[in-house]
Write a protein that holds these residues in place. Structure first.
Motif, PDB file in Angstrom:
ATOM      1  N   UNK A   1       0.797  -1.221   0.000  1.00  0.00           N
ATOM      2  CA  UNK A   1       0.000   0.000   0.000  1.00  0.00           C
ATOM      3  C   UNK A   1       0.831   1.273   0.000  1.00  0.00           C
ATOM      4  N   UNK A   2       2.178   1.153  -0.127  1.00  0.00           N
ATOM      5  CA  UNK A   2       3.054   2.320  -0.119  1.00  0.00           C
ATOM      6  C   UNK A   2       3.477   2.642  -1.533  1.00  0.00           C
ATOM      7  N   UNK A   3       3.249   3.898  -1.961  1.00  0.00           N
ATOM      8  CA  UNK A   3       3.629   4.304  -3.308  1.00  0.00           C
ATOM      9  C   UNK A   3       5.144   4.391  -3.434  1.00  0.00           C
ATOM     10  N   UNK A   4       5.620   4.404  -4.683  1.00  0.00           N
ATOM     11  CA  UNK A   4       7.059   4.470  -4.916  1.00  0.00           C
ATOM     12  C   UNK A   4       7.636   5.774  -4.384  1.00  0.00           C
ATOM     13  N   UNK A   5       6.887   6.857  -4.517  1.00  0.00           N
ATOM     14  CA  UNK A   5       7.369   8.148  -4.041  1.00  0.00           C
ATOM     15  C   UNK A   5       7.557   8.131  -2.523  1.00  0.00           C
ATOM     16  N   UNK A   6       6.576   7.579  -1.836  1.00  0.00           N
ATOM     17  CA  UNK A   6       6.680   7.496  -0.375  1.00  0.00           C
ATOM     18  C   UNK A   6       7.816   6.553   0.017  1.00  0.00           C
ATOM     19  N   UNK A   7       7.955   5.435  -0.699  1.00  0.00           N
ATOM     20  CA  UNK A   7       9.031   4.474  -0.409  1.00  0.00           C
ATOM     21  C   UNK A   7      10.395   5.130  -0.583  1.00  0.00           C
ATOM     22  N   UNK A   8      10.554   5.887  -1.657  1.00  0.00           N
ATOM     23  CA  UNK A   8      11.824   6.579  -1.888  1.00  0.00           C
ATOM     24  C   UNK A   8      12.115   7.574  -0.771  1.00  0.00           C
ATOM     25  N   UNK A   9      11.075   8.243  -0.293  1.00  0.00           N
ATOM     26  CA  UNK A   9      11.258   9.192   0.797  1.00  0.00           C
ATOM     27  C   UNK A   9      11.661   8.500   2.084  1.00  0.00           C
ATOM     28  N   UNK A  10      11.093   7.321   2.348  1.00  0.00           N
ATOM     29  CA  UNK A  10      11.436   6.557   3.542  1.00  0.00           C
ATOM     30  C   UNK A  10      12.902   6.103   3.492  1.00  0.00           C
ATOM     31  N   UNK A  11      13.334   5.675   2.315  1.00  0.00           N
ATOM     32  CA  UNK A  11      14.734   5.248   2.153  1.00  0.00           C
ATOM     33  C   UNK A  11      15.671   6.426   2.368  1.00  0.00           C
ATOM     34  N   UNK A  12      15.361   7.550   1.766  1.00  0.00           N
ATOM     35  CA  UNK A  12      16.216   8.738   1.891  1.00  0.00           C
ATOM     36  C   UNK A  12      16.301   9.182   3.342  1.00  0.00           C
ATOM     37  N   UNK A  13      15.181   9.136   4.038  1.00  0.00           N
ATOM     38  CA  UNK A  13      15.168   9.540   5.457  1.00  0.00           C
ATOM     39  C   UNK A  13      16.042   8.600   6.298  1.00  0.00           C
ATOM     40  N   UNK A  14      15.944   7.283   6.042  1.00  0.00           N
ATOM     41  CA  UNK A  14      16.749   6.320   6.788  1.00  0.00           C
ATOM     42  C   UNK A  14      18.239   6.490   6.470  1.00  0.00           C
TER      43      UNK A  14
END
Length: 316
Positions: A40-53
């Protein structure tokens, strides 16, 4: 694992911390080192989560950087070998013992020549003869013994430096290894805590060594490698650092604290070595006559005075 791969270890800690952080936020493990975001997580949100981590755990690499250029312990060995040879040159063999490692040092037969010299000048008379006996022959054993102690003190300091950096390299590698293990099993139901013992804490010791000179006794402050010493080494003082955090943030913080503690212990031991050498240098400066023979009186004679009673004098 080894110190030479410390940069890769640091990168691995960062990678595992990022993965574990994402897994705790719902990411799914596909196979080893592979995870994917929830459906249920979009690619944009996933990319943001990776960048934040990645931003959060960039410190995992940076905090190891000061430890990447520590001195190579093997670089100290040529100095140790050179000073060991110097100790042999100055060893009289009359119970001459390394004050740091408490081992007998092979005698230099060349030092026996002073006994021969003493016998050769028994019939020499005059000011130069008296000065030579008083300033060279009689104090020669004490002066060479003090020079031996001085070289042994310097040798002990170099051995202590070698041991210090060997232990520091071993400890920083152990910290990285234990952190990686803790992160690798973080999502298991139960796991053993990873403990690293900072042996650098007892890698250096200091003692006082009395000089062999006549008159009032003075002492040099010597340091040495605890691993090579038979006595005078503190026992049971090695601190432990534990990696038992339940989140990657906690583990990384524990690694950061462990590295800070290792740096503090290393600097403390470096100061022990520096203080010992400073104290010994002050002893040398205050007692130079006990380490260096006086200037020969004959060095100040001229062609007109060298054969007088104040010069070479005469043999009877």
């Amino acid at each position: 694992m080894s110190y030479e791969q410390l940069a890769q270890h640091a990168a691995r800690i960062q990678q595992l911390a990022i993965q574990e952080s994402l897994k705790q936020r719902g990411w799914i493990e596909v196979d080893d080192d592979q995870i994917k975001p929830p459906p249920d997580v979009t690619q944009q949100i996933a990319d943001g989560m990776v960048a934040s981590a990645e931003r959060q755990f960039s410190i995992a690499v940076a905090m190891f950087e000061p430890f990447l250029t520590m001195p190579d312990p093997s670089r100290f060995q040529p100095m140790i070998d050179y000073l060991g040879a110097a100790m042999n040159t100055l060893s009289s063999g009359e119970g001459t013992t390394d004050p740091v490692n408490h081992v007998k040092v092979t005698a230099n037969p060349g030092l026996d020549a002073m006994t021969t010299v003493s016998q050769k000048i028994e019939d020499w008379r005059g000011s130069a003869a008296v000065a030579f006996r008083q300033n060279f022959v009689e104090p020669f054993p004490a002066i060479t013994a003090n020079q031996f102690a001085l070289v042994a003190t310097l040798n002990g300091a170099i051995e202590a430096e070698q041991a210090l950096w060997a232990e520091c390299r071993k400890n920083v590698d152990d910290i990285a290894e234990k952190a990686i293990k803790a992160l690798e099993v973080m999502d298991e139901c139960s796991h053993d805590d990873e403990v690293c013992v900072l042996t650098v804490a007892s890698s250096v010791f200091a003692v006082a060594a009395a000089l062999a000179t006549g008159g009032a006794m003075i002492a040099l402050t010597v340091v040495g490698a605890a691993a090579q010493a038979q006595s005078g080494v503190p026992a049971g003082n090695d601190p432990e650092v534990q990696f038992d955090g339940q989140t990657p943030e906690a583990i990384v913080n524990q690694v950061h604290d462990a590295l800070n503690q290792l740096a503090t212990l290393t600097n403390s031991n470096e100061q022990v070595i520096a203080d010992a050498l400073t104290a010994s240098a002050e002893t040398l400066a205050a007692n130079k006559a006990r380490f260096v023979s006086r200037r020969p009186a004959l060095a100040d004679t001229t062609s007109a005075t060298v054969t007088t009673s104040d010069g070479l004098g005469e043999a009877v």
